[in-house]
Scaffold this motif. Structure first.
Motif, PDB file in Angstrom:
ATOM      1  N   VAL A 157      33.908  54.301  47.119  1.00  0.00           N
ATOM      2  CA  VAL A 157      33.916  54.090  45.670  1.00  0.00           C
ATOM      3  C   VAL A 157      34.078  52.603  45.394  1.00  0.00           C
ATOM      4  O   VAL A 157      35.140  52.029  45.670  1.00  0.00           O
ATOM      5  N   ALA A 158      33.033  51.979  44.861  1.00  0.00           N
ATOM      6  CA  ALA A 158      33.094  50.545  44.566  1.00  0.00           C
ATOM      7  C   ALA A 158      33.923  50.311  43.313  1.00  0.00           C
ATOM      8  O   ALA A 158      33.825  51.056  42.339  1.00  0.00           O
ATOM      9  N   GLY A 159      34.766  49.277  43.354  1.00  0.00           N
ATOM     10  CA  GLY A 159      35.609  48.962  42.206  1.00  0.00           C
ATOM     11  C   GLY A 159      35.661  47.470  41.965  1.00  0.00           C
ATOM     12  O   GLY A 159      35.033  46.681  42.669  1.00  0.00           O
ATOM     13  N   GLY A 160      36.441  47.083  40.955  1.00  0.00           N
ATOM     14  CA  GLY A 160      36.573  45.674  40.624  1.00  0.00           C
ATOM     15  C   GLY A 160      35.538  45.231  39.602  1.00  0.00           C
ATOM     16  O   GLY A 160      34.586  45.957  39.307  1.00  0.00           O
ATOM     17  N   ARG A 161      35.754  44.022  39.085  1.00  0.00           N
ATOM     18  CA  ARG A 161      34.835  43.478  38.085  1.00  0.00           C
ATOM     19  C   ARG A 161      34.640  41.992  38.310  1.00  0.00           C
ATOM     20  O   ARG A 161      35.460  41.311  38.940  1.00  0.00           O
ATOM     21  N   SER A 162      33.558  41.479  37.765  1.00  0.00           N
ATOM     22  CA  SER A 162      33.264  40.055  37.857  1.00  0.00           C
ATOM     23  C   SER A 162      34.240  39.257  37.004  1.00  0.00           C
ATOM     24  O   SER A 162      34.703  39.719  35.951  1.00  0.00           O
ATOM     25  N   ALA A 163      34.550  38.044  37.449  1.00  0.00           N
ATOM     26  CA  ALA A 163      35.357  37.144  36.636  1.00  0.00           C
ATOM     27  C   ALA A 163      34.531  36.719  35.419  1.00  0.00           C
ATOM     28  O   ALA A 163      33.317  36.513  35.524  1.00  0.00           O
ATOM     29  N   PRO A 164      35.163  36.593  34.256  1.00  0.00           N
ATOM     30  CA  PRO A 164      34.416  36.192  33.052  1.00  0.00           C
ATOM     31  C   PRO A 164      33.637  34.887  33.229  1.00  0.00           C
ATOM     32  O   PRO A 164      32.548  34.734  32.679  1.00  0.00           O
TER      33      PRO A 164
END
Length: 331
Positions: A157-164
């Motif tokens: 399960v891929a998680g996390g988000r890009s930094a703004p």
């Protein structure tokens, strides 16, 4: 008398004209423009300023990955890197986990994935040079290894988000309403071209790709040059993955998988010989744009996904069909 003198000049001029017409970079550029024109006729707005910028932004992701692919293919020895798609995906996944949607860990979120990409490229090079594994087999096998690493790292399960800040770089509009990633791509194109054409290391890559035996006898560090080529391939694969992360803001387990073969096609379209030693990155960049415009055009005319996949596959086969001719010419 004048005819006898003018004939060789006319023949030379004719040969030069034919040489220009056969220039793969020019041909790719002309086809790209024609596709945009036809697309505009079929679907008004296809050739608009904003739509062209949107296509160029998408092309840049493939373009960054094609930098490393160009260097590997230029280094010769049947060089090719079939792990770039998976490496780009792994880089994006690691980056998103570290960034977690915050700018606080932006630097680490960039440097660590880049180190991972270089490490994978290093092991690709070692397998090819020390274990004598053919590049096609080694990098294809590494692709499977990286797939396992992705599953182990994410638990499926891929998680996390890009930094703004990364998202702003890729999606933000700068001067002339142009996305920041395009400025970065232009800078990268200039630097890579200077690296290949104006540095000893770049010249070594061409020399090793043209004839490894002659290069070795000339004192060129063949092993180090080839190893560096694969390290750079891993590095730029991750750069492409980071740009994709900034674009989507989230990651998927197959984020960049479909860019592996197009990265090879872009290099071939751009005039780099698969046999190595001849070519350059500017052509690969134009090849990336051509493939992106072609994909957008097929989508615009409502061609089913199955048809788009078939056409892209046929284009790739036709392009790589020149491989046998290149080998004969090189021999």
């Amino acid at each position: 008398m004048s005819t006898a003198i003018d004939t060789p000049v006319e023949e030379l001029a004719r040969e030069r004209s034919l040489g220009v017409l056969k220039n793969p970079v020019l041909i790719a550029l002309v086809i790209t423009v024609l596709l945009i024109v036809v697309g505009q006729i079929v679907s008004p707005g296809f050739g608009s300023y904003n739509q062209i910028l949107a296509m160029l932004r998408v092309a840049s992701f493939l373009g960054f990955i094609a930098i490393g692919q160009t260097i590997v293919i230029l280094s010769g020895g049947d060089g090719i890197d079939l792990s770039v798609g998976k490496v780009a995906t792994l880089g994006a996944i690691v980056a998103s986990k570290i960034m977690e949607g915050s700018n606080d860990n932006l630097v680490l979120g960039i440097l660590i994935p880049l180190a991972v990409g270089c490490t994978i490229g290093f092991f690709n090079g070692l397998g090819i040079l020390l274990l004598r594994i053919p590049p096609f087999v080694m990098t294809l096998g590494m692709s499977g290894v990286v797939t396992g690493l992705i599953l182990a790292y994410t638990g499926g399960v891929a998680g996390g988000r890009s930094a703004p800040a990364l998202t702003a770089l890729v999606n933000g509009r700068w001067l002339f309403n142009i996305p920041g990633v395009l400025y970065l791509w232009v800078i990268a194109t200039i630097l890579v071209t200077i690296f290949l054409r104006r540095t000893w290391t770049g010249w070594n890559i061409f020399a090793v790709g043209a004839n490894r035996t002659a290069a070795r006898l000339s004192g060129i560090p063949v092993t180090r040059t080839v190893l560096l080529s694969y390290v750079l391939s891993g590095l730029f694969a991750v750069v492409g993955g980071l740009m994709l992360l900034g674009y989507t803001e989230t990651v998927f387990l197959n984020l960049a998988d479909n860019l592996t073969l197009p990265s090879v096609a872009a290099v071939v379209i751009g005039g780099t010989l698969v046999a190595g030693g001849i070519g350059g990155y500017v052509g690969s960049a134009i090849g990336a744009v051509l493939l992106t415009v072609l994909s957008s055009f097929l989508t615009t005319i409502n061609m089913p996904e199955s048809g788009r996949i078939i056409i892209n596959g046929v284009v790739l086969i036709l392009l790589l069909a020149v491989y046998g001719r290149q080998r004969k010419l090189r021999a």
